[in-house]
Design a protein around this motif. Sequence first.
Motif, PDB file in Angstrom:
ATOM      1  N   ALA A 348     -78.574  -6.755 -39.760  1.00 43.35           N
ATOM      2  CA  ALA A 348     -78.480  -7.810 -40.133  1.00 43.35           C
ATOM      3  C   ALA A 348     -79.630  -8.884 -40.361  1.00 43.35           C
ATOM      4  CB  ALA A 348     -77.482  -8.618 -39.006  1.00 43.35           C
ATOM      5  N   GLY A 349     -79.561  -9.592 -41.451  1.00 44.67           N
ATOM      6  CA  GLY A 349     -80.570 -10.326 -42.012  1.00 44.67           C
ATOM      7  C   GLY A 349     -81.801  -9.670 -42.721  1.00 44.67           C
ATOM      8  N   CYS A 350     -81.606  -8.372 -42.807  1.00 47.29           N
ATOM      9  CA  CYS A 350     -82.402  -7.679 -43.691  1.00 47.29           C
ATOM     10  C   CYS A 350     -83.928  -7.999 -43.473  1.00 47.29           C
ATOM     11  CB  CYS A 350     -82.276  -8.072 -45.066  1.00 47.29           C
ATOM     12  SG  CYS A 350     -80.393  -7.559 -45.787  1.00 47.29           S
ATOM     13  N   ASP A 351     -84.336  -8.171 -42.131  1.00 47.02           N
ATOM     14  CA  ASP A 351     -85.753  -8.497 -41.966  1.00 47.02           C
ATOM     15  C   ASP A 351     -86.300  -9.602 -42.728  1.00 47.02           C
ATOM     16  OD1 ASP A 351     -87.967  -8.438 -40.315  1.00 47.02           O
ATOM     17  OD2 ASP A 351     -88.692  -6.366 -41.310  1.00 47.02           O
ATOM     18  N   GLY A 352     -85.537 -10.659 -43.000  1.00 50.25           N
ATOM     19  CA  GLY A 352     -85.946 -11.815 -43.676  1.00 50.25           C
ATOM     20  C   GLY A 352     -85.831 -11.591 -45.086  1.00 50.25           C
ATOM     21  N   VAL A 353     -85.297 -10.871 -45.793  1.00 48.66           N
ATOM     22  CA  VAL A 353     -85.153 -10.748 -47.373  1.00 48.66           C
ATOM     23  C   VAL A 353     -83.860 -11.789 -47.486  1.00 48.66           C
ATOM     24  CG1 VAL A 353     -84.288  -9.328 -49.242  1.00 48.66           C
ATOM     25  CG2 VAL A 353     -86.104  -8.463 -47.629  1.00 48.66           C
ATOM     26  N   LEU A 354     -83.978 -12.658 -48.418  1.00 52.92           N
ATOM     27  CA  LEU A 354     -83.021 -13.638 -49.088  1.00 52.92           C
ATOM     28  C   LEU A 354     -82.600 -13.335 -50.427  1.00 52.92           C
ATOM     29  CD1 LEU A 354     -83.964 -17.020 -47.363  1.00 52.92           C
ATOM     30  CD2 LEU A 354     -82.165 -15.633 -46.820  1.00 52.92           C
ATOM     31  N   PHE A 374     -84.505 -12.888 -55.670  1.00 56.98           N
ATOM     32  CA  PHE A 374     -84.782 -12.346 -54.395  1.00 56.98           C
ATOM     33  C   PHE A 374     -85.882 -12.672 -53.680  1.00 56.98           C
ATOM     34  CE2 PHE A 374     -81.230  -9.797 -56.210  1.00 56.98           C
ATOM     35  CZ  PHE A 374     -80.541  -9.384 -55.217  1.00 56.98           C
ATOM     36  N   LEU A 375     -85.930 -13.027 -52.401  1.00 53.33           N
ATOM     37  CA  LEU A 375     -87.212 -13.410 -51.672  1.00 53.33           C
ATOM     38  C   LEU A 375     -87.564 -12.516 -50.636  1.00 53.33           C
ATOM     39  CD1 LEU A 375     -86.477 -17.214 -51.679  1.00 53.33           C
ATOM     40  CD2 LEU A 375     -87.717 -15.887 -53.324  1.00 53.33           C
ATOM     41  N   GLY A 376     -88.862 -12.298 -50.350  1.00 53.62           N
ATOM     42  CA  GLY A 376     -89.135 -11.852 -48.990  1.00 53.62           C
ATOM     43  C   GLY A 376     -89.430 -10.103 -48.953  1.00 53.62           C
ATOM     44  N   LEU A 511     -80.004 -19.908 -41.714  1.00 53.72           N
ATOM     45  CA  LEU A 511     -79.234 -20.880 -42.742  1.00 53.72           C
ATOM     46  C   LEU A 511     -80.219 -21.817 -42.989  1.00 53.72           C
ATOM     47  CD1 LEU A 511     -76.443 -21.093 -43.767  1.00 53.72           C
ATOM     48  CD2 LEU A 511     -76.048 -22.708 -42.034  1.00 53.72           C
ATOM     49  N   PRO A 512     -81.038 -22.387 -42.299  1.00 52.92           N
ATOM     50  CA  PRO A 512     -82.035 -23.738 -42.815  1.00 52.92           C
ATOM     51  C   PRO A 512     -83.007 -22.862 -43.741  1.00 52.92           C
ATOM     52  CG  PRO A 512     -81.884 -23.495 -40.458  1.00 52.92           C
ATOM     53  CD  PRO A 512     -81.215 -22.205 -40.998  1.00 52.92           C
ATOM     54  N   LYS A 513     -83.600 -21.813 -43.686  1.00 53.09           N
ATOM     55  CA  LYS A 513     -84.379 -20.985 -44.459  1.00 53.09           C
ATOM     56  C   LYS A 513     -83.528 -20.870 -45.867  1.00 53.09           C
ATOM     57  CE  LYS A 513     -87.270 -16.849 -44.881  1.00 53.09           C
ATOM     58  NZ  LYS A 513     -87.689 -15.546 -44.283  1.00 53.09           N
ATOM     59  N   PHE A 514     -82.404 -20.468 -45.855  1.00 49.83           N
ATOM     60  CA  PHE A 514     -81.775 -20.212 -46.980  1.00 49.83           C
ATOM     61  C   PHE A 514     -81.679 -21.624 -47.935  1.00 49.83           C
ATOM     62  CE2 PHE A 514     -77.421 -19.892 -49.153  1.00 49.83           C
ATOM     63  CZ  PHE A 514     -77.702 -19.048 -50.208  1.00 49.83           C
ATOM     64  N   ALA A 515     -81.182 -22.757 -47.216  1.00 48.87           N
ATOM     65  CA  ALA A 515     -81.067 -23.884 -47.660  1.00 48.87           C
ATOM     66  C   ALA A 515     -82.568 -24.313 -48.256  1.00 48.87           C
ATOM     67  CB  ALA A 515     -80.391 -24.945 -46.771  1.00 48.87           C
ATOM     68  N   LYS A 516     -83.633 -24.016 -47.574  1.00 49.15           N
ATOM     69  CA  LYS A 516     -85.060 -24.549 -47.941  1.00 49.15           C
ATOM     70  C   LYS A 516     -85.133 -23.801 -49.232  1.00 49.15           C
ATOM     71  CE  LYS A 516     -89.478 -25.215 -46.218  1.00 49.15           C
ATOM     72  NZ  LYS A 516     -90.578 -25.153 -45.173  1.00 49.15           N
ATOM     73  N   SER A 517     -85.074 -22.597 -49.323  1.00 43.84           N
ATOM     74  CA  SER A 517     -85.208 -21.507 -50.546  1.00 43.84           C
ATOM     75  C   SER A 517     -84.417 -22.358 -51.658  1.00 43.84           C
ATOM     76  CB  SER A 517     -84.924 -20.283 -50.281  1.00 43.84           C
ATOM     77  OG  SER A 517     -85.608 -19.842 -49.023  1.00 43.84           O
ATOM     78  N   LEU A 518     -83.477 -22.855 -51.497  1.00 46.45           N
ATOM     79  CA  LEU A 518     -82.518 -23.359 -52.765  1.00 46.45           C
ATOM     80  C   LEU A 518     -83.179 -24.766 -53.309  1.00 46.45           C
ATOM     81  CD1 LEU A 518     -79.182 -22.905 -51.510  1.00 46.45           C
ATOM     82  CD2 LEU A 518     -79.850 -21.828 -53.198  1.00 46.45           C
TER      83      LEU A 518
END
Length: 526
Positions: A348-354, A374-376, A511-518
């Motif tokens: 879960a979380g793909c070790d940080g890949v978003l 794709f990031l990370g 979730l915050p990292k995801f929103a920040k990437s957006l």
Amino acid sequence: MQISDPRSRVLAFDFGTGGLTVGLFNPHENHMVGFGGASYGNLSGLADPSWKEQDPRDWIAAIPAAMNELRKATSFEADSVVGIGIGGHMHALVVLGEDNQPVMTDGKLLSGAIMWDDPRGEKEGRKLSKELGEPIAARMTASRIRWFAAHHPEAWKKAVKRVCVPSTFVALELTGEFGVGPGEGSGMFGQLDRKGQFGHSKLDNIDRELRKRVPKVGAAGEVLGRLNARGAELLGLPVGIPVAYPEGDQPIGMVASGCVDGRASISLGNSVVFNAVGSKPVLKKRGLVDSFRTADNRHLLMTCMTSGCVVYDELVDCFLGCAQWLGQKTTKEDIRNWLTSEAAKIPAGCDGVLALPFYKGEGVFKQPAAFASFLGFRDRKRSASGDVTSDAAALKAGVLARASLEATSLTLRVGFSEMGLKSLDQIVVSGGGSRNALWPQIIADVFGVPVAKPQNADEAATRGAAYLAVLMARRGAGDQIELAELLSQYVELTDRVEPKADHTKLYKKQLPKFAKSLDRLTPLYD
């Protein structure tokens, strides 16, 4: 025949974006007896290749073909059908002329039905949102009407006599009556008034011609009309069978899921849509949360991702092409199952890949021109001896697949956080994506609540339309039952999965990292 007769059946239609499904429902055994289907597609050769339109006449032409398929799947007596329910894809603008048929010019279709995922209407939606004081999404019928009137002013003034959505047009063909359910109606023009209608002042604000062109809004359990000669010919059934007010695919999907307070539904179809019942509308952030009505006129809160299932289709096509180039005999379904099995191997979380898998743009984030990212990705982690200790963030099929499923679920979670709901006890998933063995678990983990499926999860909209037809038939027989009570008798949930606490904790941090990437990538889209 009354619905109390053991031989009684109801017919249910779901006019999807890619084709029609018709189902025969046995209300005494709570069983879909059989299905039939027929396909149709988008119009080609449009002025802009990004536009998406369909010919409404194709939906009607599909009816006899789907009925033939149904009759091949199961036998039934024509006089056993006691009610008909109709559902369809929402928001699309259908413009009709004097003869209740699509407007023609020089023997050609002036405009097909402008589909919900057509890119037109963003500017008009923004302007309407300010004028009406509520969020009006670009995909809503009101936005498309403003666009159509501006680009076809002469036809709008003289040739167009009625405007509606797909399910209403189908019901008009079958009954001669012009109506719409509250869920579908709110998808046209937004919030209904206190009487559950469009409201003259709102219609006048959108366009002065609208008041005399829109369908009437009916309630769940009411009869829109009865099968006329044209409808009887199309269906091969007797004249006079009652037809329920048509509804949108999302409201009837909620019906099939038995959604009540505390239970949400997610439709994993061409788009991915999260629906929940609220105590009041959310009229703040345009695009992130849409406020419509349920089939029984409660507040429906919706957030959706246009590209939700597209990313998996893109990955399937990519790896299918590789396999075929290598001479492997395989199918899309084989590749899809392989991708899911590979994704299940990734933590879960793909070790940080978003993943930001916005292949079609995203109305949720008001980015119709957004593109996928794709990031990370990182090199495989190795021990001092060179052995691989982790490849969870490597560029590989399983990471691509899992990150995409996680991103779609996180997108819905962002929308849910803006709904202001006090609690969420359970999510019911339906649609073709519910067949994915991993996706329901990821959704459970992201939201931290159990996830289950309704009966006929692949065809939830058809079953939902059947329930509305049953409600109408029972009301017609004198039973004053409410929709919620009927659903408590019929809806059964299966395949329940529980959230994994450690995964829920991880996704909460992600979730915050995801929103920040957006936020960081938004300027690139502009």
